[in-house]
Design a protein around this motif. Structure first.
Motif, PDB file in Angstrom:
ATOM      1  N   THR A   8      -5.747   3.021 -11.355  1.00 44.59           N
ATOM      2  CA  THR A   8      -4.773   4.032 -11.868  1.00 44.59           C
ATOM      3  C   THR A   8      -3.752   3.795 -10.753  1.00 44.59           C
ATOM      4  OG1 THR A   8      -5.845   5.478 -10.271  1.00 44.59           O
ATOM      5  CG2 THR A   8      -6.918   5.277 -12.540  1.00 44.59           C
ATOM      6  N   LYS A   9      -2.608   4.555 -11.177  1.00 43.43           N
ATOM      7  CA  LYS A   9      -1.500   4.390 -10.183  1.00 43.43           C
ATOM      8  C   LYS A   9      -1.961   4.973  -8.612  1.00 43.43           C
ATOM      9  CE  LYS A   9       3.228   6.282  -9.877  1.00 43.43           C
ATOM     10  NZ  LYS A   9       4.271   7.029 -10.751  1.00 43.43           N
ATOM     11  N   TYR A  10      -2.614   6.028  -8.673  1.00 46.86           N
ATOM     12  CA  TYR A  10      -3.335   6.503  -7.497  1.00 46.86           C
ATOM     13  C   TYR A  10      -4.089   5.429  -6.929  1.00 46.86           C
ATOM     14  CZ  TYR A  10      -5.755   9.599  -4.154  1.00 46.86           C
ATOM     15  OH  TYR A  10      -6.387   9.976  -2.947  1.00 46.86           O
ATOM     16  N   GLY A  11      -4.925   4.703  -7.478  1.00 43.62           N
ATOM     17  CA  GLY A  11      -5.734   3.982  -6.850  1.00 43.62           C
ATOM     18  C   GLY A  11      -5.193   2.640  -6.369  1.00 43.62           C
ATOM     19  N   ALA A  12      -4.033   2.341  -7.070  1.00 36.21           N
ATOM     20  CA  ALA A  12      -3.279   1.045  -6.533  1.00 36.21           C
ATOM     21  C   ALA A  12      -2.513   1.367  -5.120  1.00 36.21           C
ATOM     22  CB  ALA A  12      -2.188   0.633  -7.381  1.00 36.21           C
ATOM     23  N   GLU A  13      -2.098   2.895  -5.086  1.00 35.41           N
ATOM     24  CA  GLU A  13      -1.406   3.303  -3.896  1.00 35.41           C
ATOM     25  C   GLU A  13      -2.415   3.323  -2.645  1.00 35.41           C
ATOM     26  OE1 GLU A  13       2.013   3.695  -3.230  1.00 35.41           O
ATOM     27  OE2 GLU A  13       2.058   3.046  -5.325  1.00 35.41           O
ATOM     28  N   LEU A  14      -3.579   3.818  -2.999  1.00 32.58           N
ATOM     29  CA  LEU A  14      -4.587   3.687  -1.855  1.00 32.58           C
ATOM     30  C   LEU A  14      -4.856   2.317  -1.550  1.00 32.58           C
ATOM     31  CD1 LEU A  14      -7.419   5.970  -3.322  1.00 32.58           C
ATOM     32  CD2 LEU A  14      -5.603   6.523  -1.344  1.00 32.58           C
ATOM     33  N   LEU A  15      -5.043   1.315  -2.310  1.00 28.82           N
ATOM     34  CA  LEU A  15      -5.320  -0.135  -1.959  1.00 28.82           C
ATOM     35  C   LEU A  15      -4.056  -0.571  -1.023  1.00 28.82           C
ATOM     36  CD1 LEU A  15      -7.004  -1.676  -4.811  1.00 28.82           C
ATOM     37  CD2 LEU A  15      -7.957  -0.692  -2.844  1.00 28.82           C
ATOM     38  N   LYS A  16      -2.814  -0.389  -1.540  1.00 25.29           N
ATOM     39  CA  LYS A  16      -1.419  -0.606  -0.999  1.00 25.29           C
ATOM     40  C   LYS A  16      -1.521  -0.192   0.539  1.00 25.29           C
ATOM     41  CE  LYS A  16       1.201  -1.271  -4.851  1.00 25.29           C
ATOM     42  NZ  LYS A  16       2.415  -0.701  -5.778  1.00 25.29           N
ATOM     43  N   GLU A  17      -2.045   1.084   0.755  1.00 22.43           N
ATOM     44  CA  GLU A  17      -1.792   1.678   2.072  1.00 22.43           C
ATOM     45  C   GLU A  17      -3.107   1.139   2.912  1.00 22.43           C
ATOM     46  OE1 GLU A  17      -2.397   6.069   1.632  1.00 22.43           O
ATOM     47  OE2 GLU A  17      -1.033   6.163   0.423  1.00 22.43           O
ATOM     48  N   GLU A  18      -4.237   0.821   2.442  1.00 25.43           N
ATOM     49  CA  GLU A  18      -5.005   0.016   3.333  1.00 25.43           C
ATOM     50  C   GLU A  18      -4.726  -1.159   3.646  1.00 25.43           C
ATOM     51  OE1 GLU A  18      -9.746  -1.664   2.974  1.00 25.43           O
ATOM     52  OE2 GLU A  18      -8.914  -0.328   1.353  1.00 25.43           O
ATOM     53  N   LEU A  19      -3.972  -1.977   2.928  1.00 24.35           N
ATOM     54  CA  LEU A  19      -3.587  -3.243   2.957  1.00 24.35           C
ATOM     55  C   LEU A  19      -2.422  -3.298   4.206  1.00 24.35           C
ATOM     56  CD1 LEU A  19      -3.388  -6.272   2.282  1.00 24.35           C
ATOM     57  CD2 LEU A  19      -1.750  -5.827   0.530  1.00 24.35           C
ATOM     58  N   HIS A  20      -1.549  -2.234   3.903  1.00 29.34           N
ATOM     59  CA  HIS A  20      -0.590  -1.878   4.987  1.00 29.34           C
ATOM     60  C   HIS A  20      -1.160  -1.695   6.345  1.00 29.34           C
ATOM     61  CE1 HIS A  20       3.392  -1.063   6.784  1.00 29.34           C
ATOM     62  NE2 HIS A  20       2.817   0.051   7.167  1.00 29.34           N
ATOM     63  N   GLN A  21      -2.086  -0.922   6.602  1.00 30.65           N
ATOM     64  CA  GLN A  21      -2.771  -0.487   7.684  1.00 30.65           C
ATOM     65  C   GLN A  21      -3.462  -1.963   8.332  1.00 30.65           C
ATOM     66  OE1 GLN A  21      -3.090   2.236   9.266  1.00 30.65           O
ATOM     67  NE2 GLN A  21      -4.728   1.977  10.505  1.00 30.65           N
ATOM     68  N   LEU A  22      -4.121  -2.509   7.538  1.00 30.30           N
ATOM     69  CA  LEU A  22      -4.717  -3.712   7.917  1.00 30.30           C
ATOM     70  C   LEU A  22      -3.856  -4.483   8.602  1.00 30.30           C
ATOM     71  CD1 LEU A  22      -7.461  -4.536   5.078  1.00 30.30           C
ATOM     72  CD2 LEU A  22      -7.855  -3.885   7.692  1.00 30.30           C
ATOM     73  N   LYS A  23      -2.815  -5.002   8.096  1.00 33.57           N
ATOM     74  CA  LYS A  23      -1.585  -5.831   8.289  1.00 33.57           C
ATOM     75  C   LYS A  23      -0.764  -5.375   9.600  1.00 33.57           C
ATOM     76  CE  LYS A  23      -0.622  -8.539   4.153  1.00 33.57           C
ATOM     77  NZ  LYS A  23       0.434  -8.907   3.418  1.00 33.57           N
ATOM     78  N   THR A  24      -0.585  -4.343   9.722  1.00 29.75           N
ATOM     79  CA  THR A  24       0.342  -3.671  10.755  1.00 29.75           C
ATOM     80  C   THR A  24      -0.332  -3.328  11.765  1.00 29.75           C
ATOM     81  OG1 THR A  24       0.431  -1.539   9.877  1.00 29.75           O
ATOM     82  CG2 THR A  24       2.062  -3.056   8.946  1.00 29.75           C
TER      83      THR A  24
END
Length: 159
Positions: A8-24
């Motif tokens: 879902t759009k919401y689920g994709a946003e959650l994964l993007k946030e997690e990815l950003h947190q891991l990378k930064t």
């Protein structure tokens, strides 16, 4: 063999946030921990170094996993669906348990988004598989761990 991953759009946003947190943030923390452990000398008997390297492997593995899922994602915005009242991925379904009259609402989501506490069930779950393709007013039988249960679909929403 890269198959699409429904989100879902919401689920994709959650994964993007997690990815950003891991990378930064997480990557930097792990790199600092490795540098600190190296400064303690002999790496062959350095538990801090081993733990930091294990954490680094986990972070890098999770980053690769998230990038793969997001790269293969088929993002579905439930508000734009027009399934003519049919239960589909990302729809929200109001149900009534015909055995005890209990009413419950579930949204059918991707595997990574499923959270029963939030009434989000995976598209691969028995209840979601029973509901897909059905309409309000239909009665479905779900093979639950406690045995078969019957639910009436009260309403299908795309919210």
């Amino acid at each position: 063999m890269n198959t699409s991953v429904p989100l879902t759009k919401y689920g994709a946003e959650l994964l993007k946030e997690e990815l950003h947190q891991l990378k930064t943030k997480e990557r930097r923390i792990v790199i600092d921990a490795i540098a600190e452990a190296r400064s303690h000398g002999d790496l062959s008997e350095n538990a801090e170094y081993d733990a930091a390297k294990e954490r680094q492997a986990f972070v890098e593995g999770r980053i690769a996993e998230l990038e793969g899922k997001l790269g293969a994602a088929q993002v579905i915005d439930p508000t734009t669906l027009d399934a003519e009242g049919r239960v589909v991925f990302a729809s929200t379904v109001d149900l009534e348990d015909l055995d005890n009259g209990t009413k419950v609402t579930y949204q059918i989501v991707g595997l990574d988004e499923a959270d029963l506490k939030l009434n989000k069930v995976s598209v691969t779950s028995p209840i979601a598989r029973a509901l897909i393709g059905k309409y309000a007013g239909d009665v479905v039988e779900v093979q639950a761990p406690s045995g078969p249960r019957e639910y009436e679909i009260l309403e299908v929403k795309y919210i």
